[in-house]
Enzyme design. Sequence first.
Site, mmCIF file in Angstrom:
data_model
loop_
_atom_site.group_PDB
_atom_site.id
_atom_site.type_symbol
_atom_site.label_atom_id
_atom_site.label_comp_id
_atom_site.label_asym_id
_atom_site.label_seq_id
_atom_site.Cartn_x
_atom_site.Cartn_y
_atom_site.Cartn_z
ATOM 1 N N GLU A 178 0.825 -1.216 0.000
ATOM 2 C CA GLU A 178 0.000 0.000 0.000
ATOM 3 C C GLU A 178 0.855 1.261 0.000
ATOM 4 O O GLU A 178 0.361 2.356 -0.229
ATOM 5 C CB GLU A 178 -0.973 -0.002 1.194
ATOM 6 C CG GLU A 178 -0.330 -0.024 2.574
ATOM 7 C CD GLU A 178 0.036 -1.426 3.064
ATOM 8 O OE1 GLU A 178 0.513 -2.259 2.252
ATOM 9 O OE2 GLU A 178 -0.129 -1.687 4.270
ATOM 10 N N ARG A 179 2.184 1.086 0.236
ATOM 11 C CA ARG A 179 3.054 2.265 0.255
ATOM 12 C C ARG A 179 3.539 2.635 -1.143
ATOM 13 O O ARG A 179 3.967 3.753 -1.371
ATOM 14 C CB ARG A 179 4.245 2.011 1.182
ATOM 15 C CG ARG A 179 3.786 1.925 2.631
ATOM 16 C CD ARG A 179 4.952 1.999 3.569
ATOM 17 N NE ARG A 179 5.431 0.670 3.909
ATOM 18 C CZ ARG A 179 6.471 0.456 4.707
ATOM 19 N NH1 ARG A 179 7.139 1.470 5.189
ATOM 20 N NH2 ARG A 179 6.834 -0.766 5.002
ATOM 21 N N CYS A 283 16.635 -6.554 0.435
ATOM 22 C CA CYS A 283 16.774 -7.735 1.295
ATOM 23 C C CYS A 283 18.134 -8.382 1.101
ATOM 24 O O CYS A 283 18.506 -9.254 1.871
ATOM 25 C CB CYS A 283 15.660 -8.721 1.020
ATOM 26 S SG CYS A 283 15.776 -9.424 -0.606
HETATM 27 P P1 NAD Z 1 5.895 -5.737 5.318
HETATM 28 O O1 NAD Z 1 6.021 -7.078 5.935
HETATM 29 O O2 NAD Z 1 5.546 -4.594 6.186
HETATM 30 O O3 NAD Z 1 4.774 -5.767 4.159
HETATM 31 C C1 NAD Z 1 4.784 -6.720 3.130
HETATM 32 C C2 NAD Z 1 3.352 -6.964 2.653
HETATM 33 O O4 NAD Z 1 2.585 -7.506 3.729
HETATM 34 C C3 NAD Z 1 2.629 -5.700 2.205
HETATM 35 O O5 NAD Z 1 1.897 -5.992 1.037
HETATM 36 C C4 NAD Z 1 1.718 -5.367 3.373
HETATM 37 O O6 NAD Z 1 0.512 -4.763 2.971
HETATM 38 C C5 NAD Z 1 1.432 -6.722 3.989
HETATM 39 N N1 NAD Z 1 1.282 -6.688 5.446
HETATM 40 C C6 NAD Z 1 1.941 -5.872 6.322
HETATM 41 N N2 NAD Z 1 1.579 -6.157 7.588
HETATM 42 C C7 NAD Z 1 0.678 -7.163 7.519
HETATM 43 C C8 NAD Z 1 -0.057 -7.894 8.499
HETATM 44 N N3 NAD Z 1 0.083 -7.633 9.797
HETATM 45 N N4 NAD Z 1 -0.891 -8.852 8.085
HETATM 46 C C9 NAD Z 1 -1.022 -9.135 6.773
HETATM 47 N N5 NAD Z 1 -0.362 -8.473 5.798
HETATM 48 C C10 NAD Z 1 0.482 -7.498 6.160
HETATM 49 O O7 NAD Z 1 7.267 -5.475 4.531
HETATM 50 P P2 NAD Z 1 7.779 -4.115 3.860
HETATM 51 O O8 NAD Z 1 8.160 -3.154 4.936
HETATM 52 O O9 NAD Z 1 6.829 -3.668 2.801
HETATM 53 O O10 NAD Z 1 9.079 -4.647 3.117
HETATM 54 C C11 NAD Z 1 10.353 -4.703 3.712
HETATM 55 C C12 NAD Z 1 10.650 -6.091 4.235
HETATM 56 O O11 NAD Z 1 10.581 -7.046 3.183
HETATM 57 C C13 NAD Z 1 12.058 -6.209 4.793
HETATM 58 O O12 NAD Z 1 12.021 -6.967 5.962
HETATM 59 C C14 NAD Z 1 12.822 -6.948 3.701
HETATM 60 O O13 NAD Z 1 13.945 -7.662 4.125
HETATM 61 C C15 NAD Z 1 11.758 -7.846 3.174
HETATM 62 N N6 NAD Z 1 12.077 -8.290 1.830
HETATM 63 C C16 NAD Z 1 12.491 -9.575 1.684
HETATM 64 C C17 NAD Z 1 12.849 -10.031 0.435
HETATM 65 C C18 NAD Z 1 13.341 -11.431 0.239
HETATM 66 O O14 NAD Z 1 13.531 -11.833 -0.897
HETATM 67 N N7 NAD Z 1 13.549 -12.202 1.282
HETATM 68 C C19 NAD Z 1 12.764 -9.177 -0.682
HETATM 69 C C20 NAD Z 1 12.325 -7.871 -0.479
HETATM 70 C C21 NAD Z 1 11.976 -7.438 0.786
#
Ligand code: NAD
Length: 491
Positions: A178-179, A283
Site C-alpha cells: 500500500e506504500r 533484502c
Molecule cells: P511488510 O512485511 O511490512 O509488508 C509486506 C506486505 O505484507 C505488504 O503488502 C503489506 O501490505 C502486507 N502486510 C503488512 N503487515 C501485515 C499484516 N500484519 N498482516 C497481513 N499483511 C500485512 O514489509 P515491507 O516493509 O513492505 O518490506 C520490507 C521487508 O521485506 C524487509 O524486511 C525486507 O527484508 C523484506 N524483503 C524480503 C525479500 C526477500 O527476498 N527475502 C525481498 C524484499 C523485501
Amino acid sequence: MDDHRLLNYVNGRWQAASAVESLDVFNPATAEKLATVPLSTAADAETAVAAAAAAQPGWQRLPVTDRIQYLFKLKMLLEDQFEAIARIITQECGKTIGESRGEMRRAIENVEVACGAPSMMMGDFVEDVARGIDELMIRQPVGVCAIISPFNFPGMIPFWFLPYALACGNTVVVKPSERVPLTMRKVFQLLEQLDLPPGVVNLVNGGKEAVDALLDHPDVRAISFVGSTPVARYVYSRGAANGKRVQAQGGAKNPIIVLPDADMDMTTQIAADSAFGCAGQRCLAASVAITIGEARHTFTEAIADTAVSRVVGYGLDESVQMGPVISRQSQSRIEGLIAQGKLSGGTLLVDGRAPQIPGYEQGSFIRPTILQDIDPHSELARTEIFGPVLSLIHLSSLDEAIALINSGQYGNMACLFTSSGHAARRFRSEVQAGNVGINVGVAAPMAFFPFSGWKESFFGTLHAQGKHAVEFYTQTKVVVERWPQEWSRKF
Ligand code: NAD
C-alpha cells in the site's frame, strides 16, 4: 470523488474499492502527494478471487503455447514502457533511476524465463511399468494464486511470480504494498492491453484486511509473499493452516566477510554498493562487514571514504547515487537504531543522520552511516535495519566469522571477499545462507535460478523464479494406465 484515489482491477475492469479507509502515498524525496490508496475490504478481495476462480478453468484449457504468447506481448509492452515504469518506481519508492531500471530489467528477465514454460512444465512417462501398464506424471495448475509484495521492489517482486503463475495456467490476484501502489497500476494498464480473458489477472490495493481475506478464502490455492519476517511467518502459518501452499520470503541481516587478501579497492566499491544501494532497503543489502586480521584497517578507512563521498538526493537526477528511505517514520526508526548502536558501545565512524539535501528539505533522507566496533552479540548486530547503515565487526579468523554468521536468525545472503580459492570453497560449503556471494556484494540470482533464502528469511519449500516457480504453481498428477495386450491384438 478524489481523482488521486486508485482503483482496483477486477474481472477485466477498473473499479472502485468499497473501502472507506485509505492512505496517502507520498514521494519520499519531495514529500509530494502522489495518490490515495484504498485499503480494500475483505469483500473487495473476495470479488477479485471470485473473478479469478471463474476465469481459471478456461485459462487452464488454453494450450500453454498460447498462454505464453501473452507473455511475449507483455515483454514488448514492458520494453516499450521501460523508462516510464522506472520513473514511477523512483517517484514512489525513492531509489535512483538507475536502480529502478535495474529492477525492471530483472522483472522482464522473469517474463522471458517464464516463456519457457512449455519445457519447464514437461512431465514424465514410463512405458510398461508392468506388462501392458504405463505410468505418467503431468503438471497441472493449482488454481487461483495470490501475490503479496513489499514496498522496496514494487516492479520486480510481483514478476518473480506473476509470469510463471500465468504461464502454468493459474489466475492471479496481486496485492501490492500500500506504500507503493503506482507501479503495479502502470503494469496492470499494460496487462489490460493484452486482452487477456477477464479475471485472469486482478489487482487489489490495500493492507492487512485484504491479505487476511486472501489467506482465508478457500478458492485461493497458493500464496506467494515477500515482506518482513514477522509478517512472512504469519502469512505462512495462516495460509498453511487453511490448506494452501505458501512461499513466504522474509527479512534479512546480511553479512559480508573481508579477508586480508581481498582486492581492497574492488571490495570497498562492491561493499558500498551493497550496503548503500537502494538506501540499504534491499533484502540483499550488506548490513554487517566482518573484517579479519589486517583487513580491519585497510577496509575501514576505504569504506569510510566511499560512504562520505556518496551523492545523495532525488533519484530522478542521473548523478545521484542514493535516494531517500521510504518514509519519515522509517527514517526515525533507522536513526533510533543508529543511536542505540552508539549507546551499546559502537563508534559512529560516519554519521549520516539528518542531512540537509538542498531543494529536498521535506524528504526522508539519511546519508550512508558506518558504525564500528559493534559487539557481535548486540541487538544492533542482529536486527534488520533496512537503511543505509553498515556495522563493522572485527574478528581474528574465518572460522569465527562463519560461526558468527551461522548463529544468526536469518539466512538470506552471505558474501566473502578474498583471492583464496580455498577460503572461498570452504565458505561456500559451510555458510548457512540461501544466496552466497564470492567477491560479489548483492548475490541476486538471475531469473532462471531460484531466489533462495534460508532460516527466518524464508518459510516454505519452493522459492521464487525459474523452475522452482513452475513447481510451486503446478501440482503433479500421476496416471497409471492399463492397456491389456489382447486389446492391442485387435488391430
Ligand atoms: P511488510 O512485511 O511490512 O509488508 C509486506 C506486505 O505484507 C505488504 O503488502 C503489506 O501490505 C502486507 N502486510 C503488512 N503487515 C501485515 C499484516 N500484519 N498482516 C497481513 N499483511 C500485512 O514489509 P515491507 O516493509 O513492505 O518490506 C520490507 C521487508 O521485506 C524487509 O524486511 C525486507 O527484508 C523484506 N524483503 C524480503 C525479500 C526477500 O527476498 N527475502 C525481498 C524484499 C523485501
